[in-house]
Design a protein around this motif. Structure first.
Motif, short mmCIF file in Angstrom:
data_model
loop_
_atom_site.label_atom_id
_atom_site.label_comp_id
_atom_site.label_asym_id
_atom_site.label_seq_id
_atom_site.Cartn_x
_atom_site.Cartn_y
_atom_site.Cartn_z
N UNK A 5 -0.66 6.21 -59.90
CA UNK A 5 -1.52 5.04 -59.68
C UNK A 5 -2.77 5.41 -58.88
N UNK A 6 -2.60 6.31 -57.93
CA UNK A 6 -3.76 6.76 -57.16
C UNK A 6 -4.74 7.50 -58.07
N UNK A 7 -4.22 8.30 -58.98
CA UNK A 7 -5.07 9.01 -59.94
C UNK A 7 -5.84 8.00 -60.79
N UNK A 8 -5.20 6.92 -61.17
CA UNK A 8 -5.88 5.86 -61.94
C UNK A 8 -6.99 5.25 -61.09
N UNK A 9 -6.71 5.00 -59.81
CA UNK A 9 -7.74 4.45 -58.92
C UNK A 9 -8.94 5.38 -58.83
N UNK A 58 -9.91 14.25 -53.55
CA UNK A 58 -8.88 13.20 -53.45
C UNK A 58 -7.67 13.56 -54.30
N UNK A 59 -7.93 13.91 -55.54
CA UNK A 59 -6.83 14.21 -56.46
C UNK A 59 -6.11 15.50 -56.08
N UNK A 60 -6.87 16.54 -55.81
CA UNK A 60 -6.26 17.83 -55.49
C UNK A 60 -5.39 17.75 -54.24
N UNK A 61 -5.91 17.12 -53.21
CA UNK A 61 -5.13 17.04 -51.97
C UNK A 61 -3.87 16.21 -52.14
N UNK A 62 -3.97 15.09 -52.83
CA UNK A 62 -2.80 14.24 -53.02
C UNK A 62 -1.74 14.94 -53.86
N UNK A 63 -2.16 15.58 -54.92
CA UNK A 63 -1.20 16.23 -55.82
C UNK A 63 -0.69 17.56 -55.26
N UNK A 73 -1.62 2.06 -43.94
CA UNK A 73 -2.95 2.67 -44.05
C UNK A 73 -3.53 2.46 -45.45
N UNK A 74 -2.73 2.73 -46.45
CA UNK A 74 -3.20 2.71 -47.83
C UNK A 74 -3.76 1.39 -48.30
N UNK A 75 -3.05 0.31 -48.00
CA UNK A 75 -3.53 -0.99 -48.48
C UNK A 75 -4.81 -1.41 -47.78
N UNK A 76 -4.91 -1.11 -46.49
CA UNK A 76 -6.15 -1.44 -45.76
C UNK A 76 -7.31 -0.63 -46.32
N UNK A 77 -7.09 0.65 -46.57
CA UNK A 77 -8.15 1.50 -47.11
C UNK A 77 -8.54 1.08 -48.52
N UNK A 78 -7.58 0.59 -49.30
CA UNK A 78 -7.90 0.08 -50.64
C UNK A 78 -8.83 -1.12 -50.54
N UNK A 79 -8.60 -1.98 -49.58
CA UNK A 79 -9.49 -3.13 -49.37
C UNK A 79 -10.90 -2.63 -49.01
N UNK A 80 -10.99 -1.60 -48.18
CA UNK A 80 -12.29 -1.04 -47.81
C UNK A 80 -12.98 -0.45 -49.04
N UNK A 81 -12.22 0.24 -49.90
CA UNK A 81 -12.79 0.81 -51.13
C UNK A 81 -13.36 -0.31 -52.00
N UNK A 82 -12.59 -1.36 -52.20
CA UNK A 82 -13.05 -2.48 -53.03
C UNK A 82 -14.28 -3.15 -52.40
N UNK A 83 -14.25 -3.33 -51.10
CA UNK A 83 -15.40 -3.94 -50.41
C UNK A 83 -16.64 -3.05 -50.53
N UNK A 84 -16.46 -1.74 -50.46
CA UNK A 84 -17.61 -0.84 -50.59
C UNK A 84 -18.20 -0.91 -51.99
N UNK A 130 -18.34 4.17 -46.17
CA UNK A 130 -17.04 3.48 -46.16
C UNK A 130 -16.14 3.99 -47.29
N UNK A 131 -16.69 4.09 -48.48
CA UNK A 131 -15.89 4.55 -49.61
C UNK A 131 -15.45 6.00 -49.43
N UNK A 132 -16.35 6.85 -48.95
CA UNK A 132 -16.04 8.26 -48.78
C UNK A 132 -14.95 8.52 -47.77
N UNK A 133 -14.83 7.65 -46.82
CA UNK A 133 -13.77 7.76 -45.82
C UNK A 133 -12.48 7.11 -46.32
N UNK A 134 -12.62 5.94 -46.95
CA UNK A 134 -11.46 5.14 -47.32
C UNK A 134 -10.74 5.62 -48.58
N UNK A 135 -11.47 6.04 -49.60
CA UNK A 135 -10.83 6.43 -50.85
C UNK A 135 -9.78 7.52 -50.65
#
Length: 172
Positions: A5-9, A58-63, A73-84, A130-135
């Protein structure tokens, strides 16, 4: 949130960036047709590389580092990504055909002071920071978040200086 799902995001953010490039290319043609002049283009390849690196990191580090999803952390950062994203598209709509990923000043165009530009001189860069930090932090890719944030701060220092210089010359 699973790694899939993160990869989809991240893929959706990449598609959004491609949409930005389509808009920017159209707007560049419009600006140049109206006498626009590009300045500060020397740092543009570094900006493209850095933003591409953000998505890849993002992808390399997560995988590869098997980073976990931490809901608090994740849900709050997702809100920041969407807001950005919302802030970025507010900037794009406000500037209309003057918005670009490059620094292009069109002679005779009025300086935009509405929309998010009422509150910040460079609201699009607020969205980028914001996006660069939150994503990355949506899925605890903290190394990517730190590296992007530091390199982006250096790049934005150059970028904002170039943009301010171009705007000062145009509207002085």
């Amino acid at each position: 949130m699973s790694q899939v799902l993160y990869t989809v995001l991240v893929a959706l953010v990449a598609l959004e960036r491609l949409a930005e490039l389509v808009v920017a290319k159209r707007n560049l043609a419009h600006s140049l047709a109206h006498g626009g002049r590009e300045t500060g283009f020397g740092h543009y390849p570094a900006m493209v590389a850095l933003h591409t690196g953000l998505l890849a990191g993002c992808l390399l580090e997560v995988w590869l580092a098997d980073r976990p999803f931490v809901p608090a952390l994740g849900w709050v950062m997702l809100v920041v990504v969407v807001a950005s994203q919302a802030l970025r598209w507010w900037c794009i709509r406000t500037l209309g055909p003057l918005w670009n990923t490059r620094i292009v000043v069109v002679p005779g165009a009025d300086r935009v002071t509405g929309g998010p530009y009422r509150f910040f001189s460079h609201p699009n860069y607020v969205a980028v920071v914001a996006e660069g930090f939150a994503l990355p932090l949506v899925h605890t890719a903290w190394v990517t978040a730190v590296v992007f944030t530091v390199l982006n701060a250096v790049l934005l220092r150059v970028r904002i200086r170039s943009e301010n210089h171009a705007l000062t010359e145009a509207y002085a």
